[in-house]
Scaffold this motif. Structure first.
Motif, short mmCIF file in Angstrom:
data_model
loop_
_atom_site.label_atom_id
_atom_site.label_comp_id
_atom_site.label_asym_id
_atom_site.label_seq_id
_atom_site.Cartn_x
_atom_site.Cartn_y
_atom_site.Cartn_z
N THR A 250 76.26 -22.39 9.61
CA THR A 250 75.70 -23.31 10.59
C THR A 250 76.67 -24.46 10.79
O THR A 250 76.59 -25.49 10.08
N SER A 253 75.46 -28.25 11.36
CA SER A 253 74.69 -28.95 10.34
C SER A 253 75.53 -30.05 9.69
O SER A 253 76.73 -29.87 9.47
N ILE A 463 63.16 -29.46 5.92
CA ILE A 463 62.99 -28.23 6.70
C ILE A 463 64.35 -27.65 7.09
O ILE A 463 64.58 -26.43 7.02
N HIS A 464 65.25 -28.53 7.50
CA HIS A 464 66.59 -28.07 7.87
C HIS A 464 67.32 -27.48 6.67
O HIS A 464 67.98 -26.44 6.79
N ASN A 466 66.04 -26.02 4.08
CA ASN A 466 65.47 -24.70 3.76
C ASN A 466 65.85 -23.63 4.76
O ASN A 466 65.76 -22.43 4.45
N SER A 467 66.28 -24.02 5.95
CA SER A 467 66.69 -23.03 6.95
C SER A 467 68.15 -22.61 6.81
O SER A 467 68.56 -21.62 7.43
N ARG A 469 71.67 -21.16 5.24
CA ARG A 469 72.11 -20.08 4.36
C ARG A 469 73.62 -20.14 4.25
O ARG A 469 74.32 -20.57 5.17
N SER A 474 70.27 -18.40 0.23
CA SER A 474 69.54 -19.57 0.70
C SER A 474 70.16 -20.83 0.13
O SER A 474 70.52 -20.89 -1.06
N THR A 480 63.72 -21.62 -3.52
CA THR A 480 63.14 -20.83 -2.44
C THR A 480 62.68 -19.46 -2.91
O THR A 480 62.08 -18.72 -2.14
#
Length: 533
Positions: A250, A253, A463-464, A466-467, A469, A474, A480
């Motif tokens: 990502t 991020s 939340i971000h 946990n999203s 990878r 994860s 998680t």
């Protein structure tokens, strides 16, 4: 719709044609020595740092030859001793029938060098030439010999500059990728250590290595690293940061999903855990994948000191990270919306210090945080001797002057100073930068909504996180997923005899790192009496 398809097809055709043009066409050599030398000089643009030495090989038929090398990249004394000297004075070539037989004799035993290879394509010859190797050409031969001669000056192995350790090793990676692989092999003396090479960059042709331990690293992670490196299409790679941005999951991020390190002991420990290291030539920083969030609050010293001390320091770093992210926002929220939550004495002290300050809490917080960031950046960019003086003296002078001028309050200076010091306690520099970025949005949300704004901002961050990878793992592992042996080396660093197996979310299952009877068992008085008997 048809027009769009037509345009898209045309764009694809243009891109494919451009890719075909970028691919170097194979250039064959001729049988004439002078023509071949001119071809190589023309490809190199008649560069002034190219050395061409023509000579005659000592044989019955007197064959003309030439060596081509680049000043500064090739070791000229080695070529004089191992190529030109032996070929001009060696009698091993007497009795040869033609140039081809002399070429074969030179290839087999004429040059006392560990690296001698045969090449046909002029483009590959140029790649070897600019890598520091030497080209040997013979007249009436349409191929050449490549002789290993790279000998540029390297920086010596020195202490780490960005990852200091109290007890650990004092060596660090250098800009030479061969030295870096040797530093790893010096620590991991195993035949299972695998090193795969890639050439990335159409102009730089930078060597990139993927290093892992076979049987420990997961095959799907290894394959993912291979695929992502092969997909990179770029003109040049000058630092491992180029690779990091091109292969992370990502890229938008603020949180780093790839860890980097200049410490060979840290990289070796990551390999033993089942991770993959990515080495890039000309840079001392090695990338480590996959990466989880809690790696950034861990340090090499955690494994060299006893486990209670390591656990305490990890909690201190985690607390420092939280302080660096939310402390200014908390101050703004409490002073602007929730004064009743502050003890009365402290509230009166803060109100007295803010008397006469013309800006609201958010204004003075942004002003002081921006000033601190400017001082930090100035301290990094200036020479080392002047940088420390500017960052320390500048902070003291500006802070004191701002308080005396009534621009900011004394409490805000304390908050900003504590926030900055806390960010320095985080071992990973790229993780501390993410905290500095998130600090400002949280300050704005605190100024608008107070504590509910901070909670909303933290919820979005969690939340971000946990999203995210990292190469299929994860980012918030091991929280998680549930499993045994996952929490023994996160915030609490368990003793070595208890970390008997590697975490399954990183390494292959079933691998035991510590024997089951490794726990120390001191002898009791009864054991001593039985031994004496």
């Amino acid at each position: 719709m048809s027009i769009l398809k037509y345009l898209n097809s045309n764009e694809k055709d243009k891109i494919s044609k451009q890719d075909e043009e970028e691919l170097p066409k194979e250039i064959k050599l001729s049988l004439d020595l002078t023509s071949n030398i001119e071809t190589i000089k023309k490809i190199m643009g008649y560069a002034s740092d190219i050395i061409i030495r023509e000579f005659t090989i000592a044989s019955d038929i007197k064959i003309k030859a030439a060596v081509i090398l680049i000043k500064g990249l090739a070791e000229r004394e080695l070529i004089n001793e191992q190529v030109i000297g032996p070929l001009m004075s060696n009698d091993r070539f007497s009795g040869a029938k033609d140039n081809i037989e002399v070429f074969q004799r030179i290839k087999e035993y004429g040059i006392p060098n560990i690296y001698v290879s045969e090449e046909f394509d002029a483009n590959n010859m140029i790649n070897e030439l600019i890598s520091g190797n030497t080209i040997l050409l013979l007249d009436k031969i349409d191929r050449v010999l490549i002789v290993g001669s790279s000998g540029w000056k390297d920086r010596a192995v020195s202490e780490p500059t960005s990852e200091n350790s109290v007890r650990g090793a004092k060596d660090s990676f250098t800009e030479n990728i061969e030295n870096n692989t040797a530093l790893i092999r010096r620590r991991i003396k195993s035949a299972d250590l695998r090193i795969e090479a890639f050439k990335i960059g159409t102009k730089t042709k930078t060597t990139v290595l993927a290093v892992y331990l076979k049987g420990i690293a997961k095959e799907d992670v290894i394959n993912e690293v291979r695929n992502r490196l092969k997909r990179i299409k770029i003109d040049g790679i000058l630092e491992s940061g180029y690779i990091e941005e091109l292969i992370e999951d990502t890229p938008m991020s603020p949180f780093p999903q790839i860890e980097h390190s200049e410490r060979p002991d840290k990289v070796s420990a990551a390999l033993l855990e089942g991770r993959v290291a990515i080495l890039v030539d000309t840079t001392p920083y090695v990338l480590i994948v996959p990466t989880i969030f809690f790696q950034f609050v861990q340090s090499a010293d955690d494994y060299y000191e006893r486990f209670p001390i390591a656990t305490l320091t990890r909690f201190i770093r985690a607390s420092a990270y939280i302080i660096s992210v939310i402390l200014p926002a908390m101050y703004i929220a409490l002073t602007s919306f929730h004064q009743e939550m502050i003890p009365t004495t402290l509230a009166l002290s803060i109100a007295a210090s803010r008397e006469g300050v013309p800006f609201p809490s958010i204004g003075e917080a942004f002003m002081m945080e921006a000033t601190f960031e400017i001082l930090r950046e100035a301290g990094l960019r200036l020479p080392k001797q002047a940088g420390q003086a500017v960052s320390i003296v500048g902070g003291l002078v500006i802070g004191q002057a701002a308080v005396q001028a009534g621009i900011v309050s004394q409490a805000m200076v304390i908050v900003v100073a504590l926030t900055g010091i806390s960010s320095f306690a985080i071992p990973a520099f790229n993780a501390s930068i993410s905290g500095r970025l998130l600090r400002f949005p949280l300050m704005i949300m605190a100024a608008v909504l107070g504590l509910p704004g901070i909670l909303a901002g933290l919820s979005i961050i969690i939340i971000h996180l946990n999203s995210l990878r990292s190469f299929g793992v994860s980012y918030m592992e091991p929280f998680t997923s549930a499993g045994k042996n996952k929490h023994k080396d996160i915030m609490v660093r368990s003793p070595w005899w208890k970390m008997n197996r590697l975490p399954s979310y990183i390494a292959s299952r079933g691998f035991r790192r510590v024997a089951h009877d490794a726990k120390p068992e001191p002898k009791t008085d009864s054991d001593k009496r039985s031994n004496n008997e």
